[in-house]
Motif scaffolding. Structure first.
Motif, short mmCIF file in Angstrom:
data_model
loop_
_atom_site.label_atom_id
_atom_site.label_comp_id
_atom_site.label_asym_id
_atom_site.label_seq_id
_atom_site.Cartn_x
_atom_site.Cartn_y
_atom_site.Cartn_z
N ILE A 118 0.85 -1.20 0.00
CA ILE A 118 0.00 0.00 0.00
C ILE A 118 0.88 1.24 0.00
O ILE A 118 0.67 2.17 -0.78
CB ILE A 118 -0.97 -0.01 1.21
CG1 ILE A 118 -2.02 -1.11 1.01
CG2 ILE A 118 -1.61 1.37 1.40
CD1 ILE A 118 -2.90 -1.36 2.20
N VAL A 119 1.89 1.26 0.86
CA VAL A 119 2.78 2.42 0.94
C VAL A 119 3.50 2.64 -0.39
O VAL A 119 3.64 3.77 -0.85
CB VAL A 119 3.79 2.29 2.11
CG1 VAL A 119 4.75 3.46 2.15
CG2 VAL A 119 3.04 2.16 3.44
N GLU A 120 3.94 1.56 -1.03
CA GLU A 120 4.65 1.73 -2.30
C GLU A 120 3.72 2.16 -3.43
O GLU A 120 4.18 2.62 -4.47
CB GLU A 120 5.43 0.48 -2.69
CG GLU A 120 4.61 -0.72 -3.02
CD GLU A 120 5.45 -1.97 -3.24
OE1 GLU A 120 4.90 -2.92 -3.84
OE2 GLU A 120 6.61 -2.04 -2.82
N SER A 121 2.40 2.06 -3.22
CA SER A 121 1.43 2.51 -4.22
C SER A 121 0.98 3.96 -4.02
O SER A 121 0.19 4.47 -4.81
CB SER A 121 0.19 1.61 -4.19
OG SER A 121 0.55 0.29 -4.52
N LEU A 122 1.49 4.61 -2.98
CA LEU A 122 1.12 6.00 -2.72
C LEU A 122 1.71 6.92 -3.78
O LEU A 122 2.77 6.63 -4.35
CB LEU A 122 1.63 6.45 -1.35
CG LEU A 122 0.98 5.82 -0.13
CD1 LEU A 122 1.73 6.20 1.13
CD2 LEU A 122 -0.48 6.21 -0.03
N PHE A 123 1.05 8.02 -4.03
CA PHE A 123 1.61 9.04 -4.90
C PHE A 123 2.82 9.65 -4.20
O PHE A 123 2.89 9.70 -2.97
CB PHE A 123 0.56 10.12 -5.20
CG PHE A 123 -0.56 9.61 -6.05
CD1 PHE A 123 -0.39 9.43 -7.42
CD2 PHE A 123 -1.79 9.27 -5.49
CE1 PHE A 123 -1.42 8.94 -8.22
CE2 PHE A 123 -2.82 8.78 -6.27
CZ PHE A 123 -2.63 8.62 -7.64
N VAL A 124 3.77 10.13 -4.98
CA VAL A 124 5.03 10.66 -4.43
C VAL A 124 4.77 11.79 -3.43
O VAL A 124 5.41 11.86 -2.39
CB VAL A 124 5.96 11.13 -5.57
CG1 VAL A 124 7.18 11.84 -5.03
CG2 VAL A 124 6.38 9.94 -6.42
N GLN A 125 3.81 12.64 -3.71
CA GLN A 125 3.48 13.74 -2.81
C GLN A 125 3.02 13.21 -1.44
O GLN A 125 3.39 13.74 -0.40
CB GLN A 125 2.41 14.62 -3.44
CG GLN A 125 2.11 15.89 -2.68
CD GLN A 125 1.08 16.76 -3.39
OE1 GLN A 125 0.57 16.41 -4.45
NE2 GLN A 125 0.77 17.89 -2.81
N ASP A 126 2.23 12.15 -1.44
CA ASP A 126 1.76 11.55 -0.19
C ASP A 126 2.90 10.88 0.56
O ASP A 126 3.01 10.99 1.79
CB ASP A 126 0.65 10.54 -0.46
CG ASP A 126 -0.64 11.19 -0.95
OD1 ASP A 126 -0.87 12.37 -0.63
OD2 ASP A 126 -1.40 10.51 -1.65
N LEU A 127 3.76 10.18 -0.16
CA LEU A 127 4.92 9.53 0.46
C LEU A 127 5.82 10.56 1.13
O LEU A 127 6.23 10.39 2.27
CB LEU A 127 5.69 8.71 -0.57
CG LEU A 127 6.89 7.94 -0.03
CD1 LEU A 127 6.45 6.90 1.00
CD2 LEU A 127 7.63 7.27 -1.18
N ALA A 128 6.10 11.65 0.44
CA ALA A 128 6.93 12.72 1.01
C ALA A 128 6.28 13.31 2.27
O ALA A 128 6.95 13.57 3.27
CB ALA A 128 7.17 13.81 -0.02
N HIS A 129 4.97 13.48 2.24
CA HIS A 129 4.23 14.01 3.39
C HIS A 129 4.39 13.09 4.60
O HIS A 129 4.68 13.54 5.71
CB HIS A 129 2.75 14.15 3.01
CG HIS A 129 1.88 14.72 4.08
ND1 HIS A 129 1.80 16.06 4.33
CD2 HIS A 129 1.06 14.11 4.97
CE1 HIS A 129 0.96 16.26 5.34
NE2 HIS A 129 0.50 15.09 5.73
N LEU A 130 4.25 11.78 4.38
CA LEU A 130 4.39 10.82 5.48
C LEU A 130 5.82 10.73 5.98
O LEU A 130 6.06 10.60 7.18
CB LEU A 130 3.89 9.44 5.03
CG LEU A 130 2.38 9.36 4.79
CD1 LEU A 130 2.02 8.02 4.15
CD2 LEU A 130 1.62 9.58 6.09
N GLN A 131 6.79 10.83 5.08
CA GLN A 131 8.19 10.80 5.50
C GLN A 131 8.52 12.01 6.35
O GLN A 131 9.22 11.90 7.36
CB GLN A 131 9.11 10.74 4.28
CG GLN A 131 9.04 9.40 3.58
CD GLN A 131 9.76 9.41 2.25
OE1 GLN A 131 9.79 10.41 1.54
NE2 GLN A 131 10.35 8.28 1.89
N ASP A 132 8.00 13.18 5.96
CA ASP A 132 8.22 14.39 6.76
C ASP A 132 7.57 14.27 8.13
O ASP A 132 8.15 14.65 9.14
CB ASP A 132 7.67 15.62 6.03
CG ASP A 132 8.51 16.03 4.83
OD1 ASP A 132 9.67 15.56 4.70
OD2 ASP A 132 8.01 16.81 4.00
#
Length: 138
Positions: free
Chosen positions: A92-106
């Motif tokens: 699921i995490v690898e299917s996130l849009f890049v903008q969402d992944l960056a948001h969660l990493q921050d």
């Protein structure tokens, strides 16, 4: 990377209103995860990471083959809720849009004390101190 005001306000103090330790932090993804039925999942919660969360993925074969995958596995462990999904898996995490992944990493970096505040040495303007680093990158 520019830090949104929504992210800054979502993190807040490490203590809850009753004085206890705050271990879960709500978030809203900028775009959202789209499941197989087309449902968009944007609201969720992330918990503080433990030492086990940080160490456990190191034995995962995907992480051993590609160290950058560490961030994907780690986020899947600490995201306790995402919309109406029953659980959050690395897929699921690898299917996130890049903008969402960056948001969660921050968010992960902020709530776990990894994002140090910084300021410009010449003018003193506050900047995001994460240096653009992402989970799993060296």
């Amino acid at each position: 990377m520019h830090q949104t005001s929504a992210l800054r306000t979502a993190v807040g103090p490490a203590r809850s209103e009753d004085g206890g330790l705050r271990t879960e932090f709500d978030f809203e993804l900028p775009v959202g995860y789209i499941d197989d039925r087309g449902t968009v999942h944007r609201k969720g919660a992330m918990r503080l990471a433990t030492a086990r969360d940080e160490l456990g993925p190191l034995v995962d074969q995907r992480v051993r083959e590609n160290p950058s995958y560490l961030g994907i596995v780690l986020l899947s462990l600490v995201i306790v809720r995402l919309g109406t999904l029953p659980a959050v898996y690395p897929e699921i995490v690898e299917s996130l849009f890049v903008q969402d992944l960056a948001h969660l990493q921050d968010l992960y970096a902020q709530i776990n004390g990894l994002a140090a505040p910084a300021s410009c040495p010449s003018c003193g303007t506050a900047v995001n101190g994460s240096g653009g680093d992402r989970l799993g990158e060296s």
